[in-house]
Motif scaffolding. Structure first.
Motif, PDB file in Angstrom:
ATOM      1  N   GLU A 127       0.815  -1.219   0.000  1.00 34.18           N
ATOM      2  CA  GLU A 127       0.000   0.000   0.000  1.00 34.18           C
ATOM      3  C   GLU A 127       0.846   1.267   0.000  1.00 34.18           C
ATOM      4  OE1 GLU A 127      -3.296  -0.035  -0.338  1.00 34.18           O
ATOM      5  OE2 GLU A 127      -3.148  -2.220  -0.480  1.00 34.18           O
ATOM      6  N   THR A 128       2.141   1.145   0.231  1.00 34.83           N
ATOM      7  CA  THR A 128       2.976   2.341   0.403  1.00 34.83           C
ATOM      8  C   THR A 128       4.011   2.535  -0.704  1.00 34.83           C
ATOM      9  OG1 THR A 128       4.562   1.127   1.790  1.00 34.83           O
ATOM     10  CG2 THR A 128       2.723   2.196   2.908  1.00 34.83           C
ATOM     11  N   VAL A 129       4.170   1.549  -1.594  1.00 39.11           N
ATOM     12  CA  VAL A 129       5.156   1.681  -2.672  1.00 39.11           C
ATOM     13  C   VAL A 129       4.471   1.515  -4.026  1.00 39.11           C
ATOM     14  CG1 VAL A 129       7.029   0.821  -1.219  1.00 39.11           C
ATOM     15  CG2 VAL A 129       5.770  -0.780  -2.664  1.00 39.11           C
ATOM     16  N   ARG A 130       5.137   1.997  -5.052  1.00 36.98           N
ATOM     17  CA  ARG A 130       4.627   1.885  -6.414  1.00 36.98           C
ATOM     18  C   ARG A 130       5.760   1.446  -7.346  1.00 36.98           C
ATOM     19  NH1 ARG A 130       0.940   2.187  -3.668  1.00 36.98           N
ATOM     20  NH2 ARG A 130      -0.951   3.441  -3.823  1.00 36.98           N
ATOM     21  N   VAL A 131       5.391   0.642  -8.343  1.00 38.59           N
ATOM     22  CA  VAL A 131       6.361   0.160  -9.323  1.00 38.59           C
ATOM     23  C   VAL A 131       6.405   1.161 -10.467  1.00 38.59           C
ATOM     24  CG1 VAL A 131       7.022  -1.715 -10.867  1.00 38.59           C
ATOM     25  CG2 VAL A 131       5.855  -2.223  -8.703  1.00 38.59           C
ATOM     26  N   GLY A 132       7.552   1.834 -10.629  1.00 34.51           N
ATOM     27  CA  GLY A 132       7.635   2.892 -11.636  1.00 34.51           C
ATOM     28  C   GLY A 132       8.612   2.634 -12.756  1.00 34.51           C
ATOM     29  N   LYS A 133       9.405   1.576 -12.676  1.00 38.46           N
ATOM     30  CA  LYS A 133      10.463   1.371 -13.651  1.00 38.46           C
ATOM     31  C   LYS A 133       9.958   0.704 -14.935  1.00 38.46           C
ATOM     32  CE  LYS A 133      13.347  -2.078 -13.293  1.00 38.46           C
ATOM     33  NZ  LYS A 133      14.417  -2.997 -12.828  1.00 38.46           N
ATOM     34  N   PHE A 135      10.499  -2.413 -17.513  1.00 34.81           N
ATOM     35  CA  PHE A 135      11.029  -3.769 -17.571  1.00 34.81           C
ATOM     36  C   PHE A 135      11.250  -4.120 -19.039  1.00 34.81           C
ATOM     37  CE2 PHE A 135       9.063  -3.390 -13.521  1.00 34.81           C
ATOM     38  CZ  PHE A 135       9.789  -4.208 -12.660  1.00 34.81           C
ATOM     39  N   LEU A 136      12.454  -4.550 -19.364  1.00 30.92           N
ATOM     40  CA  LEU A 136      12.839  -4.768 -20.751  1.00 30.92           C
ATOM     41  C   LEU A 136      12.083  -5.936 -21.386  1.00 30.92           C
ATOM     42  CD1 LEU A 136      16.715  -4.318 -20.429  1.00 30.92           C
ATOM     43  CD2 LEU A 136      14.997  -2.612 -21.105  1.00 30.92           C
ATOM     44  N   ALA A 137      11.884  -5.828 -22.697  1.00 25.98           N
ATOM     45  CA  ALA A 137      11.157  -6.862 -23.442  1.00 25.98           C
ATOM     46  C   ALA A 137      11.963  -8.143 -23.584  1.00 25.98           C
ATOM     47  CB  ALA A 137      10.773  -6.329 -24.820  1.00 25.98           C
ATOM     48  N   THR A 138      13.263  -8.097 -23.265  1.00 25.39           N
ATOM     49  CA  THR A 138      14.102  -9.286 -23.338  1.00 25.39           C
ATOM     50  C   THR A 138      14.122 -10.074 -22.026  1.00 25.39           C
ATOM     51  OG1 THR A 138      16.021  -7.924 -22.711  1.00 25.39           O
ATOM     52  CG2 THR A 138      15.613  -8.253 -25.073  1.00 25.39           C
ATOM     53  N   GLN A 139      13.473  -9.553 -21.008  1.00 26.79           N
ATOM     54  CA  GLN A 139      13.523 -10.182 -19.685  1.00 26.79           C
ATOM     55  C   GLN A 139      12.339 -11.121 -19.479  1.00 26.79           C
ATOM     56  OE1 GLN A 139      14.944  -7.894 -16.253  1.00 26.79           O
ATOM     57  NE2 GLN A 139      12.987  -8.310 -15.253  1.00 26.79           N
ATOM     58  N   LYS A 140      12.622 -12.323 -18.993  1.00 26.76           N
ATOM     59  CA  LYS A 140      11.555 -13.275 -18.705  1.00 26.76           C
ATOM     60  C   LYS A 140      10.652 -12.754 -17.590  1.00 26.76           C
ATOM     61  CE  LYS A 140      13.894 -17.549 -20.098  1.00 26.76           C
ATOM     62  NZ  LYS A 140      14.354 -18.888 -19.640  1.00 26.76           N
ATOM     63  N   ILE A 141       9.387 -13.136 -17.648  1.00 25.07           N
ATOM     64  CA  ILE A 141       8.433 -12.675 -16.647  1.00 25.07           C
ATOM     65  C   ILE A 141       8.832 -13.156 -15.257  1.00 25.07           C
ATOM     66  CG2 ILE A 141       6.049 -12.855 -15.841  1.00 25.07           C
ATOM     67  CD1 ILE A 141       5.139 -12.841 -18.706  1.00 25.07           C
ATOM     68  N   SER A 142       9.308 -14.392 -15.152  1.00 28.70           N
ATOM     69  CA  SER A 142       9.695 -14.918 -13.841  1.00 28.70           C
ATOM     70  C   SER A 142      10.825 -14.088 -13.230  1.00 28.70           C
ATOM     71  CB  SER A 142      10.108 -16.386 -13.953  1.00 28.70           C
ATOM     72  OG  SER A 142      11.065 -16.579 -14.980  1.00 28.70           O
ATOM     73  N   ASP A 143      11.733 -13.553 -14.063  1.00 29.44           N
ATOM     74  CA  ASP A 143      12.791 -12.676 -13.551  1.00 29.44           C
ATOM     75  C   ASP A 143      12.217 -11.341 -13.078  1.00 29.44           C
ATOM     76  OD1 ASP A 143      14.719 -14.598 -14.117  1.00 29.44           O
ATOM     77  OD2 ASP A 143      15.118 -13.805 -16.126  1.00 29.44           O
ATOM     78  N   SER A 144      11.217 -10.843 -13.794  1.00 31.31           N
ATOM     79  CA  SER A 144      10.567  -9.591 -13.377  1.00 31.31           C
ATOM     80  C   SER A 144       9.849  -9.772 -12.048  1.00 31.31           C
ATOM     81  CB  SER A 144       9.573  -9.131 -14.454  1.00 31.31           C
ATOM     82  OG  SER A 144      10.233  -8.851 -15.676  1.00 31.31           O
ATOM     83  N   VAL A 145       9.234 -10.938 -11.862  1.00 31.62           N
ATOM     84  CA  VAL A 145       8.553 -11.227 -10.599  1.00 31.62           C
ATOM     85  C   VAL A 145       9.536 -11.205  -9.427  1.00 31.62           C
ATOM     86  CG1 VAL A 145       7.352 -13.037  -9.289  1.00 31.62           C
ATOM     87  CG2 VAL A 145       6.656 -12.525 -11.635  1.00 31.62           C
ATOM     88  N   GLU A 146      10.693 -11.824  -9.626  1.00 32.79           N
ATOM     89  CA  GLU A 146      11.710 -11.831  -8.576  1.00 32.79           C
ATOM     90  C   GLU A 146      12.211 -10.420  -8.296  1.00 32.79           C
ATOM     91  OE1 GLU A 146      14.795 -14.579  -9.515  1.00 32.79           O
ATOM     92  OE2 GLU A 146      13.448 -16.303  -9.650  1.00 32.79           O
ATOM     93  N   ASP A 147      12.358  -9.614  -9.330  1.00 34.87           N
ATOM     94  CA  ASP A 147      12.801  -8.229  -9.187  1.00 34.87           C
ATOM     95  C   ASP A 147      11.811  -7.433  -8.343  1.00 34.87           C
ATOM     96  OD1 ASP A 147      13.584  -5.587  -9.478  1.00 34.87           O
ATOM     97  OD2 ASP A 147      13.935  -5.705 -11.629  1.00 34.87           O
ATOM     98  N   TYR A 171       5.806  -1.254 -18.581  1.00 32.02           N
ATOM     99  CA  TYR A 171       6.099  -0.170 -17.642  1.00 32.02           C
ATOM    100  C   TYR A 171       5.288  -0.391 -16.363  1.00 32.02           C
ATOM    101  CZ  TYR A 171       8.339   2.463 -21.429  1.00 32.02           C
ATOM    102  OH  TYR A 171       9.172   2.865 -22.429  1.00 32.02           O
ATOM    103  N   GLY A 172       5.889  -0.108 -15.233  1.00 27.24           N
ATOM    104  CA  GLY A 172       5.171  -0.257 -13.969  1.00 27.24           C
ATOM    105  C   GLY A 172       4.020   0.710 -13.817  1.00 27.24           C
ATOM    106  N   ASN A 173       4.147   1.905 -14.418  1.00 29.07           N
ATOM    107  CA  ASN A 173       3.078   2.918 -14.406  1.00 29.07           C
ATOM    108  C   ASN A 173       2.594   3.252 -13.002  1.00 29.07           C
ATOM    109  OD1 ASN A 173       3.087   3.280 -17.178  1.00 29.07           O
ATOM    110  ND2 ASN A 173       1.540   1.698 -17.543  1.00 29.07           N
ATOM    111  N   MET A 174       3.509   3.186 -12.036  1.00 33.23           N
ATOM    112  CA  MET A 174       3.215   3.568 -10.653  1.00 33.23           C
ATOM    113  C   MET A 174       2.072   2.758 -10.046  1.00 33.23           C
ATOM    114  SD  MET A 174       5.641   5.593 -10.331  1.00 33.23           S
ATOM    115  CE  MET A 174       5.360   6.119  -8.644  1.00 33.23           C
ATOM    116  N   ARG A 175       1.965   1.509 -10.464  1.00 33.71           N
ATOM    117  CA  ARG A 175       0.952   0.623  -9.881  1.00 33.71           C
ATOM    118  C   ARG A 175       1.503  -0.098  -8.650  1.00 33.71           C
ATOM    119  NH1 ARG A 175      -0.447  -2.531 -15.370  1.00 33.71           N
ATOM    120  NH2 ARG A 175       1.794  -2.136 -15.576  1.00 33.71           N
ATOM    121  N   LYS A 176       0.619  -0.631  -7.833  1.00 34.95           N
ATOM    122  CA  LYS A 176       1.032  -1.374  -6.653  1.00 34.95           C
ATOM    123  C   LYS A 176       1.698  -2.679  -7.074  1.00 34.95           C
ATOM    124  CE  LYS A 176      -2.795   0.412  -3.836  1.00 34.95           C
ATOM    125  NZ  LYS A 176      -3.994   0.062  -3.032  1.00 34.95           N
ATOM    126  N   PRO A 177       2.672  -3.165  -6.288  1.00 31.72           N
ATOM    127  CA  PRO A 177       3.356  -4.408  -6.652  1.00 31.72           C
ATOM    128  C   PRO A 177       2.416  -5.587  -6.864  1.00 31.72           C
ATOM    129  CG  PRO A 177       4.567  -3.271  -4.916  1.00 31.72           C
ATOM    130  CD  PRO A 177       3.300  -2.518  -5.119  1.00 31.72           C
TER     131      PRO A 177
END
Length: 263
Positions: A127-133, A135-147, A171-177
């Motif tokens: 509730e207190t953080v947002r994902v703003g970065k 994520f590259l199109a070459t990165q596997k989804i499972s790696d993004s999840v770990e990130d 893009y994270g678009n400032m959404r909740k994790p």
């Protein structure tokens, strides 16, 4: 929902947000429900407390109700221990649940009653953080999840991840994790399906052991649980050695629909 005898409640310690005050409310706990859900990215629990009299010293020095004297306002940490109720049951120990909300508060001169709704620590961080970065199109989804789990939820509890075969840029678009993680689950395709066709779809959920990012394919192929659960509504006999495998209640969300055309 499982039935637990109140005498098995060994520890229900609540700690204030600043860590300066603790109280064991085990004697006042009337019921405790603990939930792990495939459709929920967090653990949840509910504690019904009925406390008699003024039991805790408030800031004024006078004894007050637990709700006002502690005071309980949300964010408090709870440590829970429930003893085993059979030779095969290991009992329950939970150390990182936090008060997400306090409901149905009733206080009078003789007693107080309230319900504590508990969540895992990461639910509060969510509730207190947002994902703003990006994520590259070459990165596997499972790696993004770990990130996201490591760098946004600040957790090391991601212990069971099925590797995905498909990369995905976004893009994270400032959404909740949790919002991003459940979105990624719907777009994931498992990477190791032993030469069989893979079906898109994952679940991101939490168990007592930690967070899991599991493909639907792998969950379906999991061997059946060795014990058979039986629907047996009503009061549980505490001397019954099979009571741990009885379903006390269930609900049907949707029944069959024989109509082929919807107008």
């Amino acid at each position: 929902m499982a039935a637990v005898d109140s005498s098995l409640y060994e520890k229900f310690i609540i700690e204030s947000v600043d860590g300066s005050k603790t109280a064991n409310i085990a004697e006042g706990v009337v019921s405790f429900n603990y939930d792990e859900d495939l459709y929920s990215p967090m653990l949840t629990a509910k504690v019904l407390v009925i406390n008699t009299g003024n039991t805790i010293q408030g800031k004024s020095g006078k004894f007050e109700s637990l709700y006002n004297g502690f005071p309980l306002r949300g964010g408090e940490r709870m440590t829970i221990k429930i003893a085993r109720n059979s030779a095969d049951n290991k009992g329950i120990e939970l150390e990182n649940l936090f008060v997400g909300s306090i409901e149905n508060v009733m206080i009078d001169a003789e007693r107080e009653m309230f319900t504590l709704k508990l969540v895992s620590r990461e639910a509060i961080t969510n509730e207190t953080v947002r994902v703003g970065k990006r994520f590259l199109a070459t990165q596997k989804i499972s790696d993004s999840v770990e990130d996201i789990c490591k760098n946004y939820l600040s957790t090391d509890k991601l212990y069971d991840v099925d590797e995905t075969q498909n990369p995905y840029g976004f893009y994270g678009n400032m959404r909740k994790p949790f919002t991003v993680l459940t979105m990624l689950a719907s777009k994931s395709v498992p990477g190791n399906v032993s030469g069989k066709d893979a079906t898109a779809g994952y679940f991101f959920f939490e168990t007592k052991e930690g967070f899991r990012f599991k493909s639907i394919d792998s969950l379906i192929r999991t061997p059946p649980y060795p014990e058979k659960y039986v629907y047996a509504p009503g009061i549980i006999d505490t001397d019954d050695t099979t009571k741990d495998f009885k379903i006390l209640e269930f609900k049907t969300t949707r029944n069959q629909n024989l109509s082929l055309i919807h107008i």
